[in-house]
Design a protein around this motif. Structure first.
Motif, PDB file in Angstrom:
ATOM      1  N   GLY A  20       0.889  -1.291  -0.149  1.00 42.69           N
ATOM      2  CA  GLY A  20      -0.138   0.097  -0.143  1.00 42.69           C
ATOM      3  C   GLY A  20       0.784   1.577  -0.044  1.00 42.69           C
ATOM      4  O   GLY A  20       0.256   2.210  -0.308  1.00 42.69           O
ATOM      5  N   ALA A  45      -6.950  -1.465   2.950  1.00 47.22           N
ATOM      6  CA  ALA A  45      -7.677  -1.583   1.721  1.00 47.22           C
ATOM      7  C   ALA A  45      -7.519  -0.354   0.902  1.00 47.22           C
ATOM      8  O   ALA A  45      -7.159  -0.602  -0.348  1.00 47.22           O
ATOM      9  CB  ALA A  45      -8.961  -2.234   1.881  1.00 47.22           C
ATOM     10  N   ALA A  46      -7.844   0.792   1.389  1.00 48.35           N
ATOM     11  CA  ALA A  46      -7.507   1.862   0.502  1.00 48.35           C
ATOM     12  C   ALA A  46      -6.431   2.094  -0.068  1.00 48.35           C
ATOM     13  O   ALA A  46      -6.475   2.667  -1.427  1.00 48.35           O
ATOM     14  CB  ALA A  46      -8.347   3.226   1.231  1.00 48.35           C
ATOM     15  N   ARG A  49      -5.749  -0.137  -3.108  1.00 49.64           N
ATOM     16  CA  ARG A  49      -6.495   0.271  -4.268  1.00 49.64           C
ATOM     17  C   ARG A  49      -5.979   1.577  -4.847  1.00 49.64           C
ATOM     18  O   ARG A  49      -5.816   1.431  -5.897  1.00 49.64           O
ATOM     19  CB  ARG A  49      -7.922   0.468  -3.989  1.00 49.64           C
ATOM     20  N   GLU A  50      -5.318   2.092  -4.171  1.00 47.78           N
ATOM     21  CA  GLU A  50      -4.488   3.454  -4.680  1.00 47.78           C
ATOM     22  C   GLU A  50      -3.521   2.943  -5.458  1.00 47.78           C
ATOM     23  O   GLU A  50      -3.241   3.398  -6.609  1.00 47.78           O
ATOM     24  CB  GLU A  50      -4.126   4.186  -3.660  1.00 47.78           C
ATOM     25  N   ALA A  52      -3.245  -0.117  -6.926  1.00 53.29           N
ATOM     26  CA  ALA A  52      -3.716  -0.642  -8.237  1.00 53.29           C
ATOM     27  C   ALA A  52      -4.183   0.384  -9.203  1.00 53.29           C
ATOM     28  O   ALA A  52      -3.872   0.076 -10.806  1.00 53.29           O
ATOM     29  CB  ALA A  52      -4.814  -1.477  -7.859  1.00 53.29           C
ATOM     30  N   GLU A  53      -4.933   1.232  -8.753  1.00 53.25           N
ATOM     31  CA  GLU A  53      -5.312   2.121  -9.694  1.00 53.25           C
ATOM     32  C   GLU A  53      -4.087   3.230 -10.268  1.00 53.25           C
ATOM     33  O   GLU A  53      -4.406   3.442 -11.366  1.00 53.25           O
ATOM     34  CB  GLU A  53      -6.269   3.460  -8.984  1.00 53.25           C
ATOM     35  N   GLU A  62      -6.293  -3.960 -16.695  1.00 54.49           N
ATOM     36  CA  GLU A  62      -7.315  -4.229 -15.546  1.00 54.49           C
ATOM     37  C   GLU A  62      -7.371  -5.656 -15.490  1.00 54.49           C
ATOM     38  O   GLU A  62      -7.337  -6.567 -16.274  1.00 54.49           O
ATOM     39  CB  GLU A  62      -8.648  -3.624 -16.035  1.00 54.49           C
ATOM     40  N   VAL A  67      -6.366  -6.972  -5.081  1.00 57.33           N
ATOM     41  CA  VAL A  67      -6.220  -6.293  -3.957  1.00 57.33           C
ATOM     42  C   VAL A  67      -6.889  -7.249  -2.922  1.00 57.33           C
ATOM     43  O   VAL A  67      -7.914  -7.581  -2.905  1.00 57.33           O
ATOM     44  CB  VAL A  67      -7.180  -4.791  -3.884  1.00 57.33           C
TER      45      VAL A  67
END
Length: 262
Positions: A20, A45-46, A49-50, A52-53, A62, A67
């Protein structure tokens, strides 16, 4: 995806812990950009996701990043992480054991047992739990084998002041690395360690203003771009399983310690 479907996986599969932020996020992104399928593991988790984004914005297709929020200190959480990888991609080719904490900087007599356990549980026990699950997958899968890369530290060789728990954990990671390397030989499981000195991340952001030295002085320390670490991990991960980097040290060239006396 079942094990029988693994031949259709368009790329090698990796797990990166601590993905992360910092080194973990950079390594995970580098692997994704070089065609790996990567499970991003960490407690937030956030933040995962950052990562991955951000990889998606750099052109990673994609679906290549998975995650999986996980706590490496929990056997149940670690088992669920590797179960998700097995269910999604059917195999595992690489584990980057990166999750770690420095802990509280304090003289050893002021370090509480709880503070000690926090560091040991994350840096050492977390590496063991993830390696345990990865080893089992790599040993059982067809084709058999894989690679484990443990994130050590210069502290595995040369400690900073006030770092008893962190230094002890990283010395122990070196022992874990050697044992995994030896025990993995019959199963084509290679294990190596990367020891990093002053990669530019949030953890080292204050070093330019000054860091405590062994002689009691506080001096600014140089850092290096984290891309140097990514390049080193990609090299280690890209070797055939018949070759292994057992130990690799990458550090800011003019660091005031580790090489020589100040």
């Amino acid at each position: 995806m079942t094990a029988s479907d693994e031949v259709s996986v368009p790329g090698r599969v990796a797990v990166v812990t601590g993905a992360g932020s910092g080194i973990g996020a950079a390594v995970a992104t580098g692997l994704l950009e070089h065609g790996w399928l990567v499970a991003l593991a960490g407690r937030r988790a956030a933040a995962l996701r950052e990562t991955a984004e951000a990889a998606g914005r750099s052109g990673v297709p994609e679906g290549r990043a998975l995650v999986v929020p996980a706590d490496v200190t929990s056997p149940e959480s670690v088992a669920a992480l590797f179960g998700a990888v097995r269910d999604t991609w059917g195999r595992l080719d690489l584990l980057v054991n990166n999750a770690g904490v420095f802990g509280t900087a304090a003289p050893v007599d002021e370090l509480s047992p709880e503070q000690w356990r926090t560091v040991i549980d994350t840096n050492l026990t977390g590496s063991f739990l993830c390696a345990r699950e990865a080893f089992a997958m790599m040993r059982a899968q067809d084709p058999r084998g894989g690679r484990i890369i443990n994130n050590g530290s210069l502290a595995a060789h040369t400690p900073r002041p006030l770092s008893a728990a962190y230094t002890a954990s990283k010395h122990a990671v070196t022992g874990l690395t050697k044992s995994l390397s030896l025990d993995g030989r019959p199963y084509r499981i290679a294990c190596g360690q990367i020891d990093i000195g002053n990669a530019a991340t949030d953890m080292t952001s204050g070093f330019g203003r000054g860091a405590l030295q062994a002689d009691g002085s506080v001096r600014p320390e140089p850092t290096m771009d984290v891309s140097a670490v990514v390049d080193a991990v990609l090299y280690m991960a890209g070797l055939p399983l018949e070759a292994n980097v057992q130990s690799l040290t990458v550090l800011a060239t003019t660091m005031p310690s580790h090489v020589g006396r100040g």
